[in-house]
Design a protein around this motif. Structure first.
Motif, PDB file in Angstrom:
ATOM      1  N   GLY A 196       0.568  -1.369  -0.143  1.00 56.02           N
ATOM      2  CA  GLY A 196      -0.145  -0.564  -0.189  1.00 56.02           C
ATOM      3  C   GLY A 196       0.679   1.005   0.130  1.00 56.02           C
ATOM      4  O   GLY A 196       2.318   1.523   0.239  1.00 56.02           O
ATOM      5  N   ILE A 197       0.223   2.458  -0.586  1.00 57.07           N
ATOM      6  CA  ILE A 197       0.687   3.118  -0.198  1.00 57.07           C
ATOM      7  C   ILE A 197       0.665   4.534   0.821  1.00 57.07           C
ATOM      8  O   ILE A 197      -0.597   4.571   0.944  1.00 57.07           O
ATOM      9  CB  ILE A 197       0.555   3.979  -2.105  1.00 57.07           C
ATOM     10  N   PHE A 198       1.465   5.137   1.621  1.00 55.47           N
ATOM     11  CA  PHE A 198       1.672   5.621   2.890  1.00 55.47           C
ATOM     12  C   PHE A 198       1.650   7.255   2.916  1.00 55.47           C
ATOM     13  O   PHE A 198       2.378   6.990   2.401  1.00 55.47           O
ATOM     14  CB  PHE A 198       1.590   4.731   4.320  1.00 55.47           C
ATOM     15  N   MET A 199       1.101   7.836   2.250  1.00 53.64           N
ATOM     16  CA  MET A 199       0.947   9.607   2.416  1.00 53.64           C
ATOM     17  C   MET A 199       1.314  10.082   3.809  1.00 53.64           C
ATOM     18  O   MET A 199       0.499   9.448   4.716  1.00 53.64           O
ATOM     19  CB  MET A 199       0.211  10.353   0.931  1.00 53.64           C
ATOM     20  N   LEU A 200       2.406  10.701   3.891  1.00 51.67           N
ATOM     21  CA  LEU A 200       1.964  11.962   5.169  1.00 51.67           C
ATOM     22  C   LEU A 200       2.964  12.529   5.771  1.00 51.67           C
ATOM     23  O   LEU A 200       3.228  13.670   4.012  1.00 51.67           O
ATOM     24  CB  LEU A 200       3.067  10.604   5.866  1.00 51.67           C
ATOM     25  N   SER A 201       3.059  13.666   5.888  1.00 50.71           N
ATOM     26  CA  SER A 201       3.481  15.082   5.718  1.00 50.71           C
ATOM     27  C   SER A 201       5.701  14.591   5.572  1.00 50.71           C
ATOM     28  O   SER A 201       5.592  13.375   6.574  1.00 50.71           O
ATOM     29  CB  SER A 201       3.494  15.988   7.085  1.00 50.71           C
ATOM     30  N   HIS A 202       5.587  15.330   5.003  1.00 50.46           N
ATOM     31  CA  HIS A 202       7.512  15.166   5.280  1.00 50.46           C
ATOM     32  C   HIS A 202       7.561  15.156   6.393  1.00 50.46           C
ATOM     33  O   HIS A 202       9.020  14.431   6.243  1.00 50.46           O
ATOM     34  CB  HIS A 202       8.012  16.947   3.940  1.00 50.46           C
ATOM     35  N   ARG A 203       7.333  16.521   7.066  1.00 48.88           N
ATOM     36  CA  ARG A 203       8.320  17.024   8.531  1.00 48.88           C
ATOM     37  C   ARG A 203       8.480  14.892   9.139  1.00 48.88           C
ATOM     38  O   ARG A 203       8.973  14.598   9.998  1.00 48.88           O
ATOM     39  CB  ARG A 203       7.324  18.032   9.293  1.00 48.88           C
ATOM     40  N   GLN A 204       6.493  14.606   9.391  1.00 50.47           N
ATOM     41  CA  GLN A 204       6.701  14.034   9.959  1.00 50.47           C
ATOM     42  C   GLN A 204       7.874  12.309   9.327  1.00 50.47           C
ATOM     43  O   GLN A 204       8.188  11.703  10.407  1.00 50.47           O
ATOM     44  CB  GLN A 204       5.202  12.898  10.210  1.00 50.47           C
ATOM     45  N   ALA A 205       7.711  12.304   7.758  1.00 46.39           N
ATOM     46  CA  ALA A 205       8.359  11.275   7.311  1.00 46.39           C
ATOM     47  C   ALA A 205       9.941  11.816   8.086  1.00 46.39           C
ATOM     48  O   ALA A 205      10.891  10.647   8.439  1.00 46.39           O
ATOM     49  CB  ALA A 205       8.822  11.977   6.276  1.00 46.39           C
ATOM     50  N   GLN A 206      10.393  12.655   7.954  1.00 45.67           N
ATOM     51  CA  GLN A 206      12.008  12.980   8.101  1.00 45.67           C
ATOM     52  C   GLN A 206      12.046  12.103   9.754  1.00 45.67           C
ATOM     53  O   GLN A 206      13.032  11.571   9.890  1.00 45.67           O
ATOM     54  CB  GLN A 206      12.572  14.649   7.807  1.00 45.67           C
ATOM     55  N   GLN A 207      10.791  12.646  10.786  1.00 44.81           N
ATOM     56  CA  GLN A 207      11.271  11.758  12.101  1.00 44.81           C
ATOM     57  C   GLN A 207      11.084  10.679  12.494  1.00 44.81           C
ATOM     58  O   GLN A 207      12.043   9.798  12.478  1.00 44.81           O
ATOM     59  CB  GLN A 207      10.047  13.058  13.038  1.00 44.81           C
ATOM     60  N   ILE A 208       9.985   9.962  11.490  1.00 45.46           N
ATOM     61  CA  ILE A 208       9.593   8.952  11.884  1.00 45.46           C
ATOM     62  C   ILE A 208      10.971   7.937  11.210  1.00 45.46           C
ATOM     63  O   ILE A 208      11.762   6.561  12.066  1.00 45.46           O
ATOM     64  CB  ILE A 208       8.442   8.081  11.745  1.00 45.46           C
ATOM     65  N   LEU A 209      11.656   8.330  10.009  1.00 44.52           N
ATOM     66  CA  LEU A 209      12.296   7.656   9.052  1.00 44.52           C
ATOM     67  C   LEU A 209      14.402   8.052   9.402  1.00 44.52           C
ATOM     68  O   LEU A 209      14.893   7.637   9.166  1.00 44.52           O
ATOM     69  CB  LEU A 209      12.417   8.043   7.948  1.00 44.52           C
ATOM     70  N   ASP A 210      14.409   9.195  10.477  1.00 41.77           N
ATOM     71  CA  ASP A 210      15.365   9.260  11.329  1.00 41.77           C
ATOM     72  C   ASP A 210      16.047  10.336   9.803  1.00 41.77           C
ATOM     73  O   ASP A 210      17.235  10.255   8.903  1.00 41.77           O
ATOM     74  CB  ASP A 210      16.283   8.394  11.428  1.00 41.77           C
ATOM     75  N   PHE A 211      15.180  11.065   9.231  1.00 34.28           N
ATOM     76  CA  PHE A 211      15.953  11.717   7.586  1.00 34.28           C
ATOM     77  C   PHE A 211      15.716  13.171   8.450  1.00 34.28           C
ATOM     78  O   PHE A 211      15.414  14.128   7.066  1.00 34.28           O
ATOM     79  CB  PHE A 211      14.966  11.344   6.790  1.00 34.28           C
ATOM     80  N   SER A 212      16.076  13.942   9.438  1.00 30.59           N
ATOM     81  CA  SER A 212      16.644  15.351   9.885  1.00 30.59           C
ATOM     82  C   SER A 212      17.004  15.965   8.735  1.00 30.59           C
ATOM     83  O   SER A 212      17.711  15.910   9.220  1.00 30.59           O
ATOM     84  CB  SER A 212      16.251  15.385  11.290  1.00 30.59           C
ATOM     85  N   GLY A 213      15.962  16.757   7.807  1.00 32.21           N
ATOM     86  CA  GLY A 213      16.220  18.419   7.379  1.00 32.21           C
ATOM     87  C   GLY A 213      17.140  17.690   5.719  1.00 32.21           C
ATOM     88  O   GLY A 213      17.488  17.761   5.533  1.00 32.21           O
ATOM     89  N   GLN A 214      16.544  16.644   5.545  1.00 28.24           N
ATOM     90  CA  GLN A 214      16.879  15.814   4.777  1.00 28.24           C
ATOM     91  C   GLN A 214      15.755  14.965   3.593  1.00 28.24           C
ATOM     92  O   GLN A 214      14.469  14.876   4.343  1.00 28.24           O
ATOM     93  CB  GLN A 214      17.721  14.324   4.863  1.00 28.24           C
ATOM     94  N   LEU A 215      16.192  14.206   3.216  1.00 25.49           N
ATOM     95  CA  LEU A 215      15.214  14.341   1.777  1.00 25.49           C
ATOM     96  C   LEU A 215      16.059  12.716   1.219  1.00 25.49           C
ATOM     97  O   LEU A 215      17.843  12.486   0.915  1.00 25.49           O
ATOM     98  CB  LEU A 215      14.745  15.009   0.563  1.00 25.49           C
ATOM     99  N   ASN A 216      15.376  11.733   0.764  1.00 27.69           N
ATOM    100  CA  ASN A 216      16.172  11.152  -0.612  1.00 27.69           C
ATOM    101  C   ASN A 216      15.048  10.281  -1.851  1.00 27.69           C
ATOM    102  O   ASN A 216      16.059  10.125  -2.387  1.00 27.69           O
ATOM    103  CB  ASN A 216      15.930   9.411   0.477  1.00 27.69           C
ATOM    104  N   GLN A 217      14.386  11.532  -2.317  1.00 22.18           N
ATOM    105  CA  GLN A 217      13.888  11.552  -3.937  1.00 22.18           C
ATOM    106  C   GLN A 217      13.323  13.458  -3.781  1.00 22.18           C
ATOM    107  O   GLN A 217      12.710  13.782  -3.141  1.00 22.18           O
ATOM    108  CB  GLN A 217      12.840  11.173  -3.164  1.00 22.18           C
ATOM    109  N   VAL A 218      13.949  13.825  -5.332  1.00 28.68           N
ATOM    110  CA  VAL A 218      13.976  14.788  -5.729  1.00 28.68           C
ATOM    111  C   VAL A 218      13.099  14.333  -7.065  1.00 28.68           C
ATOM    112  O   VAL A 218      13.225  13.930  -7.701  1.00 28.68           O
ATOM    113  CB  VAL A 218      15.074  15.736  -6.169  1.00 28.68           C
TER     114      VAL A 218
END
Lengths: 792, 236
Positions: A196-218
């Motif tokens: 399934g596709i789970f959509m969430l806010s970028h800030r939340q995702a950064q927190q739970i995936l441990d990507f603070s201030g970062q991205l992995n896709q442009v």
């Protein structure tokens, strides 16, 4: 009403069976045209609108980890309108009973207003930017939500960073990039039970995936007319320090690519199917009108004697074809418009696409009419052009017997002398009506070809599945680990009760480069003696995994332009560690139907990463009696990110195939109408034309059987030839269709089973027999005295 | 007779090629047809009378020679011109009536009426030929005599200047034949139309103003009949 119109109407009435048969063919042709075209336009329009409304990305870049501000550098590039930085990560979902499922977390910067790849809310509300103490809010794709009965406020537990995180469902949403929410190319279609596709806010995702201030896709929106490849190269340069994993344009985006292939198939069918039907309709009308003109030669002579000119008379006969066209197109358009919602509804089940309601597309209906009328006019005028040659004085004398002489078969004395007189008569009739014979045979060929096409898809998918799941990959389960493991740790799995054999593999995403071209591929390391994964050449010979060098799948090889013996550069694109570069010699090309890949030995795969003894997954064969137990054991294992069960996959496929039954039935029905119409019409024309001759034979003493047998012989010869040629024609048609629709993801082989051929042939013979029954009825009803007395 | 010439044939021939044989169906035929006359052309079968009639009717063209209608040389006309000629000037009557089987009596007549600008009223003509109560019958529901009467009505409705009849009584019994001839005489006398009857029945010559006798593709004799007899008094 004009007198000629009255005559026309009465002619239609006396040939009602034939009129209706040909009208049915036109109706089907036009209905297919209207349905498919309207559906195509509706889908295209819906797709365009959806893409535009939600700013679907033109280009995708995956990186290991990059700072958020990198998007500003990218946005500054000429040709880039907007760059959105986000996170996308597949994580395991914890479900009851240790079942496995994967959540694809996709983050969305808020507010979404100008961002690339926005989402569209279906139910519920948008997720909050920050956690409100109630956990992380997510929107779920509607298919996953439906498959798991998720409603507002439900919680889904995922595992990330080694611990469980609850996600709170606040609604369902769709997005242009998940119109067809497939996990990856190898799954072939969406399986909402496990993905399934789970959509969430970028800030939340950064927190739970441990990507603070970062991205992995442009994801990029490009300026109209921008040179995408050049922009992409510059973006990759910017992202280089952060570990490029993959870069691809919209055309290669999975969901988009699948949908394009589907729409292209629809577009092609919308052209060639109606053409077959209208072509056959034209042919039938040609035969019908041609014979009508000949039979009414005397009447034409009178009309000419009265002062009608050839044009008026030709128009009169063409009027018959036009009546067919108008009735056929009217019914066909109506039927077509009725079908549209069914077809688009069917697509709606497959694609998460808000359908712009299928309005009757009057332009398409107009084109359908124009097409029908044009075909009718051409066939009508062509068939009646002999009117011009009819001389009023001559026409009122009986037509001289047609050019006698020998027909070609008579030159083969040895054969001819063996034939009984009724066969000779049939053969002569055919030989003297070559055009009619040819047209009928062509019609039967098309009908039988369509039957083959209707039946072949099942065979091909069957073959493809069997080949993929029992030959290429002959394992009961395929497990993927969340992170590479040392090979000895496999014993945990191999020791499980019920596991009969295990074969490890090591998959590494790589970029293959050769002579300036590059392709993203998966490098698959296999043990030298692998039996659960076998590679084959295009001729079906098994290709052992070489100790040194690699085997590349044909599709990728063709794109790269590599051949056996070439040296290919390999750059690893793993999320962990720096990219590694190595070179492999291509030792062979393998032919596979599903997915891609480049294959090396397990050792070489490790060397490419400068590692030793690592594996990323394992294939298992299990004791069928213990499969359930093994499955729940492995589902319970942490460290396993995905489990593919052969039986489950096959079941999913067959479930999907069952949905095709309706369309196969419709195709078979259409082909039957086509076949019946053409055989019936020709037989009827033959019968009417020769009523006098047949009646004479009856008077001479031929039995009813003998006379109808005579006609059956002609129909039979036409049909046998039609069936015999229709089967290979079906194969060609199927090949053409597959060629047009095959994608990089998979290519359906054209496999037609003997059973399908036999069914198609039987279908062909069946509509011949049905048509013959009508003719036999005509023979039985021949009023001998009346026929012989009356001149037409 | 000092009447105006309506049609003039000048050394008209017509050859047919049948395989390798050339048949001279009509040999150097010269004939004038006068406005308002009733001409009977007699001859055995194969004498060329039907060929002559076909040429007169614009259904066929001479191999050589000229055919003038009014001021027009129709032997040089194209198909369109001949069609116009047939449409506006000629009415035909055939031995086997040649009605369109799919059309009723009235419709068969209307089929012809529709072709000209000022046709006679179809119903009136059908009534005149005695078919007032058979107008809506199809040819298959009519007797031979009735069919031939429809055929006359069909020819007459266009009000053509020339009515050409090919063995009009050939397929009819004696009584009916006489009835048909009576109608033709009426068309000639009351409507002043030129009527040409082609027949092998010599008795019919009695009703003609003039007869032409044909043999082997030639007119061997023309004779003016000083005292035409009413058809009902003809016996054969």
């Amino acid at each position: 009403m004009g007198v000629l119109t009255k005559k026309l109407i009465r002619t239609i009435r006396t040939t009602l069976g034939q009129f209706l048969a040909v009208t049915a063919v036109v109706m089907l042709g036009i209905s297919i045209y209207v349905t498919m075209n309207t559906s195509y336009h509706t889908m295209m329009y819906s797709q365009d609108k959806f893409y535009l409304d939600n700013n679907f990305a033109d280009y995708y870049f995956h990186v290991v980890r990059a700072p958020q501000h990198v998007t500003r550098h990218i946005e500054a590039l000429p040709g880039v309108v907007k760059a959105t930085g986000r996170l996308q990560e597949d994580v395991p979902i914890v479900k009851d009973g240790n079942e496995r499922a994967t959540a694809r977390l996709v983050s969305y910067p808020l507010p979404m207003d100008t961002e690339v790849n926005r989402l569209q809310l279906l139910e519920g509300r948008l997720f909050d930017k920050d956690s409100q103490g109630g956990g992380v809010e997510v929107l779920v794709d509607p298919q996953y939500a439906a498959a798991h009965d998720l409603t507002f406020g439900d919680t889904v537990m995922i595992v990330t960073g080694g611990h469980q995180v609850p996600l709170t469902v606040v609604g369902t949403a769709i997005s242009p990039e998940f119109v067809y929410p497939m996990k990856d190319a190898s799954t072939l279609f969406p399986v909402p039970e496990t993905f399934g596709i789970f959509m969430l806010s970028h800030r939340q995702a950064q927190q739970i995936l441990d990507f603070s201030g970062q991205l992995n896709q442009v994801v990029l929106q490009l300026a109209p007319g921008a040179d995408a490849e050049r922009v992409a190269a510059r973006v990759e340069d910017i992202l280089e320090p952060y570990g490029n994993l993959a870069a691809y344009p919209r055309d290669d985006q999975l969901s988009h690519a699948v949908m394009q292939a589907e729409l292209e198939g629809l577009r092609l069918s919308s052209i060639y199917l109606p053409l077959i039907f209208l072509g056959i309709a034209a042919a039938i009308q040609y035969v019908l009108l041609n014979r009508m003109v000949r039979a009414q030669r005397g009447q034409i002579g009178i009309m000419k004697a009265l002062g009608y000119d050839s044009g008026q008379i030709m128009l009169h006969y063409t009027g018959y074809a036009l009546a067919v066209a108008v009735l056929g197109a009217t019914l066909g358009s109506g039927l077509g418009l009725l079908f549209v919602s069914a077809i688009t509804g069917l697509y709606g089940q497959f694609f998460n696409l808000p359908l712009v309601s299928a309005r009757p597309d009057y332009a398409v209906v107009g084109h359908g009419f124009a097409l029908g009328l044009a075909v009718a006019t051409i066939s009508g005028l062509t068939a009646s052009r002999s009117v011009t040659g009819i001389h009023p004085a001559e026409s009122m004398r009986p037509e001289p017997p047609k050019g006698g002489g020998r027909v070609f078969i008579e030159h083969w004395g040895w054969l001819w002398t063996k034939l009984d007189p009724s066969w000779r008569l049939s053969l002569r009739t055919i030989s003297r009506n070559w055009v009619r014979f040819g047209v009928t045979v062509a019609g039967v060929i098309c009908a039988v070809g369509m039957l083959v096409v209707a039946l072949f898809a099942n065979d091909s998918v069957d073959y493809m599945l069997h080949r993929h799941y029992y030959q290429d990959q002959d394992a009961d389960y395929v497990l993927n680990f969340t992170a590479p493991l040392p090979e000895p740790e496999l014993t945990d799995i191999t020791r499980l009760d019920g596991v009969l054999a295990a074969e490890p593999f090591f998959q590494v995403p790589v970029k293959l480069s050769f002579a300036g071209r590059s392709e993203d591929e998966v490098l698959m390391g296999l043990p030298a003696d692998a039996v659960m994964r076998t590679l084959f050449t295009d001729t079906g010979r098994a290709l052992p995994v070489p100790e040194t060098g690699m085997i590349v799948n044909e599709t990728a090889a063709a794109k790269l332009g590599v051949q056996v013996g070439d040296q290919v550069q390999v750059e690893t694109r793993l999320g962990l560690g720096p990219p590694r570069h190595s070179t492999f010699t291509v030792e062979g090309l393998n032919h596979q139907l599903i997915g891609g890949g480049a294959y090396v030995s397990l050792e070489q795969a490790n060397q490419a990463l400068q590692e030793r003894n690592l594996i990323s997954g394992v294939m298992l064969r299990v004791d069928p009696g213990l499969a359930q137990a093994v499955e729940s054991e492995i589902n319970a294992m942490t460290g396993v990110s995905a489990v593919l069960g052969r039986q489950q996959e096959l079941d999913n496929f067959y479930e999907l195939l069952d949905m095709m039954v309706a369309s196969v039935a419709i195709m078979v029905g259409f082909a039957a109408v086509l076949g019946f119409a053409i055989v019936y019409n020709t037989a009827m024309v033959n019968f009417t034309e020769r009523r006098r001759e047949l009646a004479t034979l009856r008077v001479v003493g031929f039995s009813f059987r003998g006379v109808s047998g005579l006609l059956l012989k002609e129909t039979f010869l036409q049909s046998v030839l039609g069936v015999a040629l229709g089967l290979p024609f079906g194969l060609l048609l199927a090949r053409g269709m597959i060629e047009a629709q095959s994608t990089d993801l998979y290519s359906l082989p054209v496999i037609i089973s003997a059973q399908s051929y036999v069914l198609a042939a039987l279908g062909g013979i069946l509509f011949i027999l049905v048509a013959q029954r009508f003719i036999a009825r005509g023979v039985r009803r021949l009023d001998l005295v009346d026929v012989l007395k009356n001149k037409d | 007779m000092t009447a105006k010439v309506l049609v003039r044939l000048d050394r008209v021939t017509r050859d047919f090629t049948m395989g390798e044989v050339v048949v001279n169906a009509l040999k150097e035929t010269t004939l004038e047809i006068f406005e308002g006359e009733l001409l009977v052309i007699l001859g055995p079968s194969g004498s060329g009378k039907s060929t002559l009639l076909n040429i007169l009717g614009g259904m066929d063209q001479p191999s050589s020679g000229e055919m003038w209608f009014g001021g027009r040389d129709l032997s040089r006309s194209g198909d369109a011109e001949l069609t116009r000629y047939r449409r506006n000037e000629v009415g035909f009557l055939f031995q086997f009536y040649n009605l369109i089987s799919d059309l009723t009596a009235r419709e068969n007549v209307e089929l012809a009426a529709n072709l000209v600008e000022h046709p006679l009223p179809a119903d009136q003509i059908l009534t005149e030929v005695g078919l007032a109560d058979r107008m809506d019958h199809f040819p298959s529901q009519l007797s031979g005599g009735e069919q031939q009467r429809v055929s006359i009505a069909r020819a007459a409705v266009k009000n053509p200047r020339l009515l050409l009849c090919d063995e009009p009584t050939g397929a009819l019994d004696y009584q009916t034949g006489k009835l048909i001839l009576g109608l033709l005489a009426k068309v000639n006398q009351e409507h002043g139309r030129t009527v040409i009857i082609v027949t092998h029945n010599t008795a019919i010559a009695a009703m003609a103003h003039r007869t032409a006798r044909m043999r082997s593709g030639r007119i061997v004799e023309t004779r003016v009949n000083p005292a035409p007899v009413a058809p009902e008094r003809i016996e054969w």
